[in-house]
Design an enzyme around this catalytic site. Structure first.
Site, PDB file in Angstrom:
ATOM      1  N   HIS A  79      31.439 -33.041  32.358  1.00 48.38           N
ATOM      2  CA  HIS A  79      30.421 -33.036  31.291  1.00 48.38           C
ATOM      3  C   HIS A  79      29.241 -33.951  31.628  1.00 48.38           C
ATOM      4  CE1 HIS A  79      32.962 -30.874  28.271  1.00 48.38           C
ATOM      5  NE2 HIS A  79      33.941 -31.447  28.948  1.00 48.38           N
ATOM      6  N   ASN A 152      34.766 -28.387  22.376  1.00 48.23           N
ATOM      7  CA  ASN A 152      34.086 -27.454  23.277  1.00 48.23           C
ATOM      8  C   ASN A 152      33.576 -26.261  22.487  1.00 48.23           C
ATOM      9  OD1 ASN A 152      34.461 -28.877  25.661  1.00 48.23           O
ATOM     10  ND2 ASN A 152      36.285 -27.729  26.278  1.00 48.23           N
TER      11      ASN A 152
HETATM   12 FE1  HDE Z   1      37.363 -34.119  28.208  1.00 47.05          FE
HETATM   13  N1  HDE Z   1      36.776 -35.741  29.259  1.00 47.05           N
HETATM   14  N2  HDE Z   1      39.204 -34.249  29.028  1.00 47.05           N
HETATM   15  N3  HDE Z   1      37.956 -32.404  27.274  1.00 47.05           N
HETATM   16  N4  HDE Z   1      35.588 -33.958  27.379  1.00 47.05           N
HETATM   17  C1  HDE Z   1      35.559 -36.283  29.230  1.00 47.05           C
HETATM   18  O1  HDE Z   1      35.080 -38.573  29.061  1.00 47.05           O
HETATM   19  C2  HDE Z   1      39.685 -35.322  29.668  1.00 47.05           C
HETATM   20  C3  HDE Z   1      39.172 -31.806  27.348  1.00 47.05           C
HETATM   21  C4  HDE Z   1      35.199 -33.074  26.419  1.00 47.05           C
HETATM   22  O2  HDE Z   1      29.435 -35.612  25.702  1.00 47.05           O
HETATM   23  C5  HDE Z   1      35.479 -37.580  29.969  1.00 47.05           C
HETATM   24  O3  HDE Z   1      33.265 -39.809  28.547  1.00 47.05           O
HETATM   25  C6  HDE Z   1      41.072 -35.125  29.970  1.00 47.05           C
HETATM   26  C7  HDE Z   1      39.324 -30.816  26.327  1.00 47.05           C
HETATM   27  C8  HDE Z   1      33.807 -33.254  26.106  1.00 47.05           C
HETATM   28  O4  HDE Z   1      30.144 -37.547  26.452  1.00 47.05           O
HETATM   29  C9  HDE Z   1      36.925 -37.828  30.392  1.00 47.05           C
HETATM   30  C10 HDE Z   1      41.383 -33.887  29.484  1.00 47.05           C
HETATM   31  C11 HDE Z   1      38.141 -30.824  25.640  1.00 47.05           C
HETATM   32  C12 HDE Z   1      33.387 -34.307  26.902  1.00 47.05           C
HETATM   33  C13 HDE Z   1      37.619 -36.592  29.884  1.00 47.05           C
HETATM   34  C14 HDE Z   1      40.209 -33.347  28.896  1.00 47.05           C
HETATM   35  C15 HDE Z   1      37.304 -31.809  26.251  1.00 47.05           C
HETATM   36  C16 HDE Z   1      34.522 -34.727  27.681  1.00 47.05           C
HETATM   37  C17 HDE Z   1      34.437 -37.645  31.039  1.00 47.05           C
HETATM   38  C18 HDE Z   1      42.710 -33.153  29.589  1.00 47.05           C
HETATM   39  C19 HDE Z   1      37.742 -29.938  24.471  1.00 47.05           C
HETATM   40  C20 HDE Z   1      31.997 -34.889  27.000  1.00 47.05           C
HETATM   41  C21 HDE Z   1      33.350 -38.541  30.530  1.00 47.05           C
HETATM   42  C22 HDE Z   1      43.687 -33.629  28.821  1.00 47.05           C
HETATM   43  C23 HDE Z   1      38.582 -30.090  23.321  1.00 47.05           C
HETATM   44  C24 HDE Z   1      31.748 -35.932  25.962  1.00 47.05           C
HETATM   45  C25 HDE Z   1      33.839 -39.043  29.289  1.00 47.05           C
HETATM   46  C26 HDE Z   1      30.322 -36.412  26.049  1.00 47.05           C
HETATM   47  C27 HDE Z   1      34.499 -35.782  28.592  1.00 47.05           C
HETATM   48  C28 HDE Z   1      38.947 -36.409  30.032  1.00 47.05           C
HETATM   49  C29 HDE Z   1      40.175 -32.042  28.341  1.00 47.05           C
HETATM   50  C30 HDE Z   1      35.982 -32.053  25.776  1.00 47.05           C
HETATM   51  C31 HDE Z   1      37.162 -38.120  31.848  1.00 47.05           C
HETATM   52  C32 HDE Z   1      41.967 -36.106  30.682  1.00 47.05           C
HETATM   53  C33 HDE Z   1      40.571 -29.979  26.044  1.00 47.05           C
HETATM   54  C34 HDE Z   1      32.982 -32.466  25.105  1.00 47.05           C
HETATM   55  O5  HDE Z   1      37.456 -38.933  29.762  1.00 47.05           O
END
Ligand code: HDE
Length: 725
Positions: A79, A152
């Site tokens: 992202h 999302n």
């Molecule tokens: Fe994320 N995800 N994600 N994700 N995600 C990040 O956090 C992570 C997942 C989502 O505009 C990171 O600050 C893991 C699902 C958005 O700043 C990180 C898993 C969904 C954003 C991270 C998921 C998301 C992130 C990277 C699996 C939808 C951007 C930078 C379990 C429900 C937020 C940060 C923004 C960002 C980890 C799966 C949505 C690395 C470990 C499912 C919208 O922490």
């Protein structure tokens, strides 16, 4: 502030005169170092003689360069590319029966929000319109603490368990040996992983659909994805899924547009949000909730904790309970959009987590990632991350601490000073829901998570024929870019589980034969389109795993969308001699519906009309039809020139090919007649195909039918195979 005026054509005033670039002094702040020393100039470094070496003593140079050297922080690992806006959320219907959270029970409150939209795979500099999931992260600054719904625009996810996330992301990111491809899933490592991870098949169907190339952030749905819990005053728990339903409806680009826009305006989505908000066309969504009593947890043939499954809206309706409005652009991209730190663990009393293993893992990841991205555990003190309610605890120090804590007590229990923050009484404040948990420690998938194709079929079945065709084409494109044959073939095996016609169509494009290939002779795109659409429309998969439903509402973008023209952008094709009246009338009528009209001409600047001038900011060189939702050609002698311009003719054909409404009045109709579109429409009912032509009339006579056509979004009932644009 004003810029000193000089003769703009004089050569002396161009580069040499730095004064021309300087603003007047009255309302400027003094230039200082970061320590506050006034600086006489930071345009020249301190040297031993005008042509001599620069001196180490120059602390002004060193501070400026050193700060610059450290300007970047690590981009988000996923992202990375995003854009955000401020606004507010207001509840319209209290959920008091289900939760104690003030933000979901008090309809009088306007809760400030900051929302960041993003793509997942691309780097910060990648294009907005890449085929990808969009992040839809909402931070609500509630009176009870920050509540983040880090969601999302697609309601399911690729994997069921967070422990696979690093593998998924390593597979989709550019391949490690050559850093190719950027912001694209169309490569071997992604499909290698996906084809070995069948739980991803439902999500793959969404990502291959036009949902992954939205028209605008304002026409995307948002989803919390996981099941959460709402906890009421009686300490009863209900499962809940959160939805954001766009007031403008859900609309997407088509692939050909997305590809062209990526080159013409890689900032397409962020620019359109910025400009809309500046123009007062705010972005709005309704908050939807699907609520499920604890007792019904095991009622379905899918597991409500499984993030690769939706709760079909036909089984569990979405109640709309509030509205979010984004009405203010950030002042500073870095300080706000880049430094905002979303965390799934930011919840408030009355809301709690479910045991979804994907959510549980995310709850570890977000705090952890902020520590390395923002470099300090004090990131919560940054203005964009600070709660609006008071916060206090015994955490102290660390990099970049802003708070100046007073007194000597930073521990609990404490009797000195009496200033240690007080705990809430038991029962108040945030309490985890007291679910009884008892089981052996295992590293296993629950049997109830085992069906990987049922809801992929449900999605496929719920699509309109044209949507199915786009999914087929997307898979044809993606898999044809995979070099390793075994991976492609493995993918076909999965597709065959979803639908045999889908698999057969994709197989044809990658030179494979599937059982069922005989049903169609050629890959889509080259075959007889109506026949193909009919075949796809009939291609339904008989079994799904969704409470017995074969299709459900809420999935197709072709049904249930509001008829609204608001927020759309129209190109008005002009040249000298254009009818001023046509332009004025059309602009006025469009503006009344919240539609923006843009004058496109062979050059920028003033275009002489028959009665006065209009200003053109867009040209046939700096823009094209893919950047607009519809095209209008006013009357006037301008049309003679436009007919000679291949780019003007292409503008119309391309818009026609993409199903966009077109209107022409007076002589403007002649331009349409001079295109392939005109040929295709000869003797046809043009209006039924969203083309409003009135050679006897003016803008007034066509505008209401045009606005009506714009509110229908696209016309897919056109024969466009002949158009090469
Ligand atoms: Fe994320 N995800 N994600 N994700 N995600 C990040 O956090 C992570 C997942 C989502 O505009 C990171 O600050 C893991 C699902 C958005 O700043 C990180 C898993 C969904 C954003 C991270 C998921 C998301 C992130 C990277 C699996 C939808 C951007 C930078 C379990 C429900 C937020 C940060 C923004 C960002 C980890 C799966 C949505 C690395 C470990 C499912 C919208 O922490």
């Amino acid at each position: 502030m004003s810029i000193p005026q000089k003769d703009p054509h004089s050569i002396e005033t161009t580069v040499k005169d730095e004064q021309l670039l300087a603003v007047t002094t009255e309302d400027r702040l003094p230039l200082t170092t970061n320590q506050g020393q006034r600086v006489s100039t930071d345009k020249y470094s301190l040297k031993a003689g005008k042509r001599g070496p620069t001196l180490l003593e120059d602390y002004i140079l060193r501070e400026k360069i050193q700060h610059f050297d450290h300007e970047r922080i690590p981009e988000r690992v996923v992202h990375a590319r995003g854009a955000a806006a401020h606004g507010y959320f207001q509840l319209t219907q209290s959920l008091e029966k289900y939760t104690t959270a003030q933000v979901l029970t008090d309809t009088s409150l306007k809760t400030p929000v900051f929302v960041r939209f993003s793509t997942v795979a691309g780097s910060r500099g990648s294009a907005d319109t890449a085929r990808d999931v969009r992040g839809f992260a909402v931070k609500m600054y509630t009176n009870e603490g920050n509540w983040d719904i880090v969601g999302n625009n697609i309601p399911v996810f690729f994997i069921q368990d967070a422990i696979k996330f690093p593998d998924l992301i390593h597979a989709v990111k550019p391949e490690p040996n050559n850093e190719i491809p950027q912001a694209s899933s169309a490569h071997d490592t992604f499909y290698d992983f996906i084809s070995l991870t069948p739980e991803s098949m439902h999500m793959i169907m969404w990502v291959m659909s036009d949902r992954a190339i939205p028209r605008s952030f304002s026409t995307m749905e948002g989803f919390g994805v996981h099941s959460f819990r709402l906890i009421n005053a009686q300490n009863e728990s209900h499962f809940v899924k959160f939805h954001w339903k766009p007031v403008l409806g859900v609309h997407s680009l088509v692939w050909d547009e997305a590809v062209k826009i990526a080159g013409q305006d890689p900032d397409f989505h962020r620019r359109s949000m910025w400009e809309s908000i500046e123009a007062g066309n705010f972005f709005e969504w309704e908050l939807g909730v699907q609520i499920l009593p604890e007792a019904d947890e095991e009622k379905f043939d899918f597991d409500v904790l499984d993030a690769t499954k939706i709760w079909p809206e036909d089984l569990i309706p979405v109640q709309r309970v509030g509205k979010m409005t984004l009405n203010r652009n950030p002042d500073n991209y870095f300080s706000e959009t880049e430094q905002v730190a979303f965390m799934t663990t930011n919840i408030v009393p009355g809301i709690d987590f479910s045991n979804d293993p994907l959510l549980q893992g995310r709850n570890f990841s977000y705090l952890d990632t902020q520590l390395s991205r923002l470099g300090t555990p004090n990131f919560h003190e940054l203005p964009i991350n600070r709660p609006v309610c008071p916060f206090s605890n015994n955490q102290r120090d660390a990099h970049m601490r802003h708070t100046i804590n007073k007194g000597r007590v930073a521990y609990t229990p404490a009797s000195l000073d009496g200033h240690s923050p007080e705990e809430e009484r038991p029962g108040s404040g945030f309490n985890s829901y007291g679910q009884v948990v008892n089981g052996p420690k295992v590293r296993e998938r629950a049997e109830s998570f085992n069906d990987h194709y049922g809801q992929a079929r449900l999605f496929w079945n719920s699509m309109a024929p044209i949507e199915k065709e786009h999914i087929v084409k997307a898979l044809q494109f993606e898999l044809s870019k995979v070099d390793t044959r075994e991976v492609r073939v493995r993918m076909l095996g999965h597709l065959a589980q979803i639908n045999d016609v889908l698999a057969a169509q994709v197989a044809l494009a990658i030179g494979e034969k599937m059982p069922g290939s005989q049903k169609t002779e050629q890959p889509s795109g080259t075959s007889d389109v109506p026949a193909l659409l009919e075949m796809l429309g009939n291609a339904e998969s008989p079994t799904t795993a969704s409470g017995g439903v074969l299709k459900t509402s809420g999935l197709s973008m072709m049904e249930g969308q509001p008829k609204l023209a608001k927020g759309r952008q129209v190109a008005i094709l002009t040249a000298p001699g254009v009818s001023s009246m046509c332009i004025e009338t059309m602009q006025k009528n469009l503006a009344e519906q919240g539609v923006a009209g843009f004058v496109v001409a062979p050059f920028i600047g003033d275009v002489e009309g028959d009665k006065g001038t209009v200003e053109a900011k867009k040209t046939f060189a700096n823009s094209s039809s893919v950047l607009f939702d519809a095209v209008y050609i006013p009357g006037g002698t301008s049309v003679q020139m436009l007919k000679q311009l291949p780019d003007a003719r292409k503008f119309i054909d391309e818009a026609f090919k993409h199903g966009k409404p077109i209107a022409a009045s007076g002589e403007g109709v002649q331009l349409v007649d001079a295109t392939m579109t005109g040929v295709l429409l000869k003797d046809a009912d043009a209006k039924a195909q969203g083309v409003i032509l009135d050679s006897a009339g003016n803008a007034k006579t066509v505008s209401s039918a045009f606005v009506e056509a714009i509110s229908s979004h696209r016309f897919n009932n056109r024969q466009v195979d002949m158009i090469q644009a």
